[in-house]
Design a protein around this motif. Structure first.
Motif, PDB file in Angstrom:
ATOM      1  N   ILE A 138     -18.690 -24.525  54.813  1.00 34.94           N
ATOM      2  CA  ILE A 138     -19.330 -24.441  56.124  1.00 34.94           C
ATOM      3  C   ILE A 138     -18.285 -24.799  57.177  1.00 34.94           C
ATOM      4  O   ILE A 138     -17.878 -25.952  57.296  1.00 34.94           O
ATOM      5  CB  ILE A 138     -20.552 -25.357  56.208  1.00 34.94           C
ATOM      6  N   GLY A 139     -17.799 -23.796  57.877  1.00 31.07           N
ATOM      7  CA  GLY A 139     -16.802 -24.004  58.911  1.00 31.07           C
ATOM      8  C   GLY A 139     -15.389 -24.175  58.408  1.00 31.07           C
ATOM      9  O   GLY A 139     -14.503 -24.559  59.172  1.00 31.07           O
ATOM     10  N   GLY A 140     -15.129 -23.903  57.141  1.00 27.45           N
ATOM     11  CA  GLY A 140     -13.779 -24.085  56.614  1.00 27.45           C
ATOM     12  C   GLY A 140     -13.650 -23.497  55.225  1.00 27.45           C
ATOM     13  O   GLY A 140     -14.440 -22.644  54.800  1.00 27.45           O
ATOM     14  N   VAL A 141     -12.655 -23.982  54.486  1.00 21.91           N
ATOM     15  CA  VAL A 141     -12.436 -23.572  53.097  1.00 21.91           C
ATOM     16  C   VAL A 141     -11.989 -24.791  52.300  1.00 21.91           C
ATOM     17  O   VAL A 141     -11.593 -25.812  52.861  1.00 21.91           O
ATOM     18  CB  VAL A 141     -11.355 -22.464  52.981  1.00 21.91           C
ATOM     19  N   GLY A 142     -12.025 -24.674  50.990  1.00 20.91           N
ATOM     20  CA  GLY A 142     -11.503 -25.726  50.134  1.00 20.91           C
ATOM     21  C   GLY A 142      -9.987 -25.750  50.216  1.00 20.91           C
ATOM     22  O   GLY A 142      -9.333 -24.714  50.378  1.00 20.91           O
ATOM     23  N   ARG A 143      -9.420 -26.942  50.071  1.00 19.21           N
ATOM     24  CA  ARG A 143      -7.966 -27.064  50.206  1.00 19.21           C
ATOM     25  C   ARG A 143      -7.246 -26.392  49.036  1.00 19.21           C
ATOM     26  O   ARG A 143      -7.724 -26.458  47.887  1.00 19.21           O
ATOM     27  CB  ARG A 143      -7.556 -28.523  50.371  1.00 19.21           C
ATOM     28  N   PRO A 144      -6.090 -25.797  49.290  1.00 23.02           N
ATOM     29  CA  PRO A 144      -5.389 -25.031  48.254  1.00 23.02           C
ATOM     30  C   PRO A 144      -4.239 -25.775  47.586  1.00 23.02           C
ATOM     31  O   PRO A 144      -3.466 -25.167  46.849  1.00 23.02           O
ATOM     32  CB  PRO A 144      -4.838 -23.847  49.052  1.00 23.02           C
ATOM     33  N   ASP A 145      -4.124 -27.074  47.836  1.00 25.05           N
ATOM     34  CA  ASP A 145      -2.929 -27.811  47.407  1.00 25.05           C
ATOM     35  C   ASP A 145      -3.188 -28.784  46.270  1.00 25.05           C
ATOM     36  O   ASP A 145      -2.389 -29.694  46.043  1.00 25.05           O
ATOM     37  CB  ASP A 145      -2.347 -28.583  48.587  1.00 25.05           C
ATOM     38  N   LEU A 146      -4.277 -28.599  45.529  1.00 18.28           N
ATOM     39  CA  LEU A 146      -4.641 -29.583  44.518  1.00 18.28           C
ATOM     40  C   LEU A 146      -4.210 -29.202  43.105  1.00 18.28           C
ATOM     41  O   LEU A 146      -4.395 -29.980  42.182  1.00 18.28           O
ATOM     42  CB  LEU A 146      -6.158 -29.809  44.530  1.00 18.28           C
ATOM     43  N   THR A 152       0.745 -23.611  46.469  1.00 23.90           N
ATOM     44  CA  THR A 152      -0.087 -23.905  47.634  1.00 23.90           C
ATOM     45  C   THR A 152      -0.139 -22.756  48.635  1.00 23.90           C
ATOM     46  O   THR A 152      -1.213 -22.357  49.090  1.00 23.90           O
ATOM     47  CB  THR A 152       0.388 -25.196  48.323  1.00 23.90           C
ATOM     48  N   VAL A 153       1.008 -22.195  48.998  1.00 16.53           N
ATOM     49  CA  VAL A 153       1.011 -21.109  49.977  1.00 16.53           C
ATOM     50  C   VAL A 153       0.290 -19.886  49.411  1.00 16.53           C
ATOM     51  O   VAL A 153      -0.524 -19.243  50.097  1.00 16.53           O
ATOM     52  CB  VAL A 153       2.454 -20.755  50.382  1.00 16.53           C
ATOM     53  N   GLU A 154       0.566 -19.571  48.159  1.00 10.57           N
ATOM     54  CA  GLU A 154      -0.096 -18.437  47.509  1.00 10.57           C
ATOM     55  C   GLU A 154      -1.607 -18.619  47.491  1.00 10.57           C
ATOM     56  O   GLU A 154      -2.373 -17.684  47.778  1.00 10.57           O
ATOM     57  CB  GLU A 154       0.443 -18.283  46.092  1.00 10.57           C
ATOM     58  N   LEU A 155      -2.049 -19.828  47.154  1.00  5.24           N
ATOM     59  CA  LEU A 155      -3.486 -20.084  47.097  1.00  5.24           C
ATOM     60  C   LEU A 155      -4.114 -20.092  48.486  1.00  5.24           C
ATOM     61  O   LEU A 155      -5.275 -19.705  48.649  1.00  5.24           O
ATOM     62  CB  LEU A 155      -3.758 -21.403  46.374  1.00  5.24           C
ATOM     63  N   ALA A 156      -3.370 -20.545  49.490  1.00  8.94           N
ATOM     64  CA  ALA A 156      -3.893 -20.505  50.857  1.00  8.94           C
ATOM     65  C   ALA A 156      -4.152 -19.057  51.281  1.00  8.94           C
ATOM     66  O   ALA A 156      -5.174 -18.746  51.911  1.00  8.94           O
ATOM     67  CB  ALA A 156      -2.920 -21.185  51.809  1.00  8.94           C
ATOM     68  N   ARG A 157      -3.229 -18.168  50.945  1.00 11.63           N
ATOM     69  CA  ARG A 157      -3.443 -16.755  51.256  1.00 11.63           C
ATOM     70  C   ARG A 157      -4.615 -16.193  50.455  1.00 11.63           C
ATOM     71  O   ARG A 157      -5.390 -15.363  50.958  1.00 11.63           O
ATOM     72  CB  ARG A 157      -2.170 -15.954  50.981  1.00 11.63           C
ATOM     73  N   ALA A 158      -4.736 -16.657  49.221  1.00 11.81           N
ATOM     74  CA  ALA A 158      -5.866 -16.211  48.400  1.00 11.81           C
ATOM     75  C   ALA A 158      -7.193 -16.686  48.990  1.00 11.81           C
ATOM     76  O   ALA A 158      -8.201 -15.961  48.929  1.00 11.81           O
ATOM     77  CB  ALA A 158      -5.709 -16.721  46.972  1.00 11.81           C
TER      78      ALA A 158
END
Length: 467
Positions: A138-146, A152-158
């Motif tokens: 809600i209003g965001g996304v789950g963090r991609p750095d865990l 991390t960058v690849e998952l952020a784009r995903a």
């Protein structure tokens, strides 16, 4: 007719769901204390036919494996998740029948983890809910750095692509039902609200309003520190968590409490911070039972160290046990309840420290500057235990900054003198004050909202000292 029941876990900022029809249901991302899910199914008069995981969780220990074992349900886990137990692997596009006319469709939504999978509830051919786990929040996304820093960058784009996939394939009126995002550190930001739809997220969610490059850059810049206990959650979930034991801990008397403190174990007082400050057993630590107990205790405690719980009532001990098993702190070594004066040996007494407001801190500074106690020019040590992002928005001039989660390992960095410790509202300051008090420091816990610091003319451009 279908239903969706929400199970909230405010301490961790997560939700689980039970969804189904007249006869059968599916449990989504269940907590480790599965009795809550079983009770919800009993109230509905349905059997749990399926248990599904959106991903291997990094912030809590799942109850999925045990719930499936107890209920006889099929246990659905993303196929790409590496686990050590038997389960039904789920891939993009797979469907399962929950009840007559009610199905669940898997949608691959990598980003929070490489294998993350969302599930769409379909009633009579119509999409009626999207269980988005740690993907679209809600209003965001789950963090991609865990998962792995190099991903991390690849998952952020995903994450950006997955959010668009959900928005492109679901109607505006489909409710978005995430697992994270209600205060969870698995969320990439604070988010907002308790309910949303795909249509609302199209308008407000950065993953759907920004181009991929802008989204990724801002997402990565906003990431906070990761709670230390997260390192233990993923492996526990991959191995298959054991059932929990919520029976009362062994009672501890004053002699045992003293012995455990002398042995360097943690003895945790669950009372409110006002009561703790007024009188507590020397050496005990204050984690309020009605605060974010599991998050901060699991974050700060050396992993595996025995913990003894103190509270006014057995019910408070039981509630704390329930919170702690969700993050893998399974069994308290012992517990004591009742009058705190019974927690100290005969001849000993409780210890205390003062609480204050930011206005009182300002008055103390003015008195010392005018030549009061401590001599002209002396200044109280002001310790800010907020996170970096909070401090960046404003800080007390001349304060020392050590985030709460780093304080235990950096106590030697706190300058000599009386330490006035503050956070944004009082809860974390109380934890920090108890850590300092247990280490033999003289403390004042500032129990006040941080906006009062500006009203007391304590904030300014020269905000840092001792960093």
């Amino acid at each position: 007719m279908f239903f969706v029941d929400t199970l909230e876990f405010e301490g961790l900022g997560n939700r689980s769901y039970l969804a189904g029809g007249p006869d059968a249901a599916v449990a989504v991302d269940p907590p480790r204390d599965i009795d809550r899910v079983i009770a919800a199914a009993a109230r509905r008069g349905v059997r749990i036919a399926h248990v599904v995981e959106t991903h291997l969780h990094n912030d809590y220990v799942t109850g999925g494996l045990e719930l499936a074992r107890v209920s006889g349900a099929h246990y659905l886990v993303p196929a790409a998740a590496s686990v050590s137990f038997a389960r039904t692997p789920v891939s993009d596009g797979d469907t399962v029948q929950v009840d007559e006319g009610l199905t669940l469709r898997a949608v691959a939504t990598p980003g929070h983890t490489p294998h993350h999978t969302s599930y769409v509830l379909v009633d009579q051919g119509r999409d009626v809910a999207a269980f988005t786990g740690g993907s679209l929040l809600i209003g965001g996304v789950g963090r991609p750095d865990l998962v792995e820093p190099r991903l991390t960058v690849e998952l952020a784009r995903a994450q950006h692509a997955s959010a668009h996939r959900l928005a492109d394939t679901l109607a505006d009126d489909v409710p978005v039902l995430p697992t994270h995002g209600f205060g969870s550190f698995c969320s990439s930001g604070p988010g907002g609200g308790s309910a949303s739809t795909i249509g609302t997220e199209r308008l407000v969610n950065a993953a759907l309003t920004q181009d991929a490059d802008t989204f990724v850059a801002e997402l990565l810049a906003a990431l906070e520190d990761v709670p230390a206990y997260y390192a233990h959650m993923g492996p526990a979930n991959a191995a298959g968590p054991a059932p929990v034991d919520l029976t009362p801990p062994r009672p501890a008397d004053a002699d045992e409490i003293a012995a455990r403190l002398a042995a360097g174990e943690w003895v945790v007082d669950l009372r409110g911070r006002v009561a703790f400050a007024r009188g507590h057993v020397a050496g005990t630590l204050n984690f309020e039972g009605d605060g974010q107990l599991a998050t901060y205790l699991a974050w700060l405690i050396p992993w595996g160290k025995p913990v003894t719980l103190l509270a006014e009532t057995p019910e408070q001990i039981a509630a704390a046990q329930r919170e702690l098993v969700r993050v893998g702190v399974d069994r308290p070594a012992a517990a004591a309840t009742g009058d705190p004066r019974t927690w100290v040996r005969e001849g000993d007494s409780l210890t205390a420290f003062p609480r204050a407001t930011f206005a009182e801190l300002a008055a103390a500074r003015a008195e010392l500057a005018a030549g009061g106690v401590g001599g002209a020019g002396a200044d109280p040590v002001v310790l800010d235990v907020r996170r970096d992002s909070e401090r960046a928005a404003g800080a007390v001039t001349g304060s020392v900054h050590i985030p709460l989660h780093e304080l235990r390992g950096r106590l030697a960095e706190v300058p000599p003198g009386v330490v006035w410790v503050h956070c944004a509202g009082g809860m974390r300051a109380a934890i920090a004050a108890s850590l300092l008090d247990a280490a033999g420091r003289t403390v004042v816990a500032v129990d006040d909202g941080f906006d009062a610091a500006a009203r007391a003319s304590l904030t300014g451009t020269d905000a840092s000292r001792g960093e």
